[in-house]
Design a protein around this motif. Structure first.
Motif, short mmCIF file in Angstrom:
data_model
loop_
_atom_site.label_atom_id
_atom_site.label_comp_id
_atom_site.label_asym_id
_atom_site.label_seq_id
_atom_site.Cartn_x
_atom_site.Cartn_y
_atom_site.Cartn_z
N GLU A 252 -1.85 3.82 -4.05
CA GLU A 252 -1.82 2.62 -4.89
C GLU A 252 -1.84 1.42 -3.96
OE1 GLU A 252 -1.90 2.38 -8.22
OE2 GLU A 252 -1.47 4.47 -8.75
N LYS A 253 -2.81 0.56 -4.14
CA LYS A 253 -2.91 -0.69 -3.38
C LYS A 253 -2.65 -1.82 -4.36
CE LYS A 253 -6.12 -3.33 -0.52
NZ LYS A 253 -7.52 -3.39 -0.05
N VAL A 254 -1.57 -2.59 -4.12
CA VAL A 254 -1.14 -3.62 -5.06
C VAL A 254 -1.09 -4.96 -4.34
CG1 VAL A 254 0.68 -4.32 -6.66
CG2 VAL A 254 0.23 -1.88 -6.28
N GLN A 255 -1.84 -5.93 -4.85
CA GLN A 255 -1.94 -7.24 -4.24
C GLN A 255 -1.78 -8.34 -5.29
OE1 GLN A 255 -5.99 -7.01 -2.91
NE2 GLN A 255 -5.40 -6.40 -0.85
N PHE A 256 -1.07 -9.40 -4.90
CA PHE A 256 -1.00 -10.58 -5.76
C PHE A 256 -2.28 -11.38 -5.58
CE2 PHE A 256 3.33 -9.37 -5.99
CZ PHE A 256 3.83 -9.94 -7.14
N TYR B 74 0.87 -1.18 0.00
CA TYR B 74 0.00 0.00 0.00
C TYR B 74 0.90 1.23 0.00
CZ TYR B 74 -3.64 3.30 1.16
OH TYR B 74 -4.52 4.36 1.13
N TRP B 75 0.69 2.10 -0.95
CA TRP B 75 1.56 3.24 -1.19
C TRP B 75 0.77 4.54 -1.14
CZ3 TRP B 75 6.71 1.96 -2.39
CH2 TRP B 75 6.94 0.62 -2.70
N GLU B 76 1.38 5.59 -0.59
CA GLU B 76 0.76 6.93 -0.55
C GLU B 76 1.81 7.98 -0.90
OE1 GLU B 76 -0.67 7.53 3.42
OE2 GLU B 76 -2.56 6.51 3.03
N GLY B 77 1.36 9.02 -1.58
CA GLY B 77 2.28 10.10 -1.90
C GLY B 77 1.64 11.15 -2.78
N THR B 78 2.49 11.83 -3.54
CA THR B 78 2.02 12.93 -4.37
C THR B 78 2.59 12.81 -5.78
OG1 THR B 78 3.88 14.34 -3.74
CG2 THR B 78 1.87 14.53 -2.40
N GLY B 79 2.02 13.61 -6.66
CA GLY B 79 2.51 13.63 -8.02
C GLY B 79 2.05 14.87 -8.74
N LEU C 263 5.66 7.76 -4.28
CA LEU C 263 4.81 7.25 -3.20
C LEU C 263 5.65 6.50 -2.18
CD1 LEU C 263 2.03 5.67 -5.48
CD2 LEU C 263 2.18 8.03 -4.67
N ASN C 264 5.25 6.60 -0.94
CA ASN C 264 5.92 5.90 0.16
C ASN C 264 5.11 4.68 0.57
OD1 ASN C 264 8.16 7.76 0.70
ND2 ASN C 264 6.51 9.19 1.19
#
Length: 168
Positions: free
Chosen positions: A62-66, A41-46, A165-166
């Motif tokens: 961004e939430k990334v799961q297998f 799970y990632w949070e940040g700016t752009g 993102l962190n």
């Protein structure tokens, strides 16, 4: 009695065959595992340039799961600016053995989306919405998700998007 025995035997064989675990596609699993750097799970700016040439900033998760025994990745992205949703997307990344590349199936909340090609180059994940646009995802030296979007103009790549993102 003979018909009953055949029926019971048939039911047993059918039940046994259906109880066998599905065989995981090991080639797809091995290829998709190369994207483990994206998991979490990632949070940040752009920022991004809009069609009018103005630069706009946003906050992103961004939430990334297998999924599917490691043969697919579910990516859920959500971006906001000034409290309003500016990006709401879901994608599934799988490996296409016939084409020997990744399939990036994207869906947006506005009904747009598509199936795009992806590949790994030097440990970075590239995906291509078309022949003139590419996105490049990597984890930088600070352990952050770093993604850029570039557009090809007359053979030169021009950056129009970036986010950092962190991992949470």
């Amino acid at each position: 009695m003979k018909k009953l025995s055949i029926l019971i035997l048939s039911l047993f064989v059918f039940s046994y065959l259906n109880a066998q675990p599905a065989q995981t596609d090991q080639i797809a699993k091995n290829e998709v595992s190369k994207l483990t750097f994206m998991e979490g799970y990632w949070e940040g700016t752009g920022w991004r340039y809009s069609a009018d040439g103005q630069k706009h900033s946003f906050e992103q998760t961004e939430k990334v799961q297998f999924k599917l025994d490691g043969t697919a990745i579910l990516v859920e992205g959500h971006g906001t600016s000034n409290g309003k949703t500016v990006h709401d997307a879901m994608a599934v990344i799988t490996y296409d053995k016939e084409k020997q590349n990744f399939r990036f199936s994207s869906n947006l909340s506005d009904g747009k989306g598509g199936v795009f090609t992806g590949e790994i180059i030097d440990g970075k994940f590239y995906w291509y919405p078309n022949d003139f646009i590419r996105y490049i995802i990597t984890v930088n030296n600070n352990g952050q998700w770093h993604e850029i979007g570039e557009m090809n103009r007359n053979g030169n790549w021009f950056q129009f998007f970036e986010m950092t993102l962190n991992k949470q």
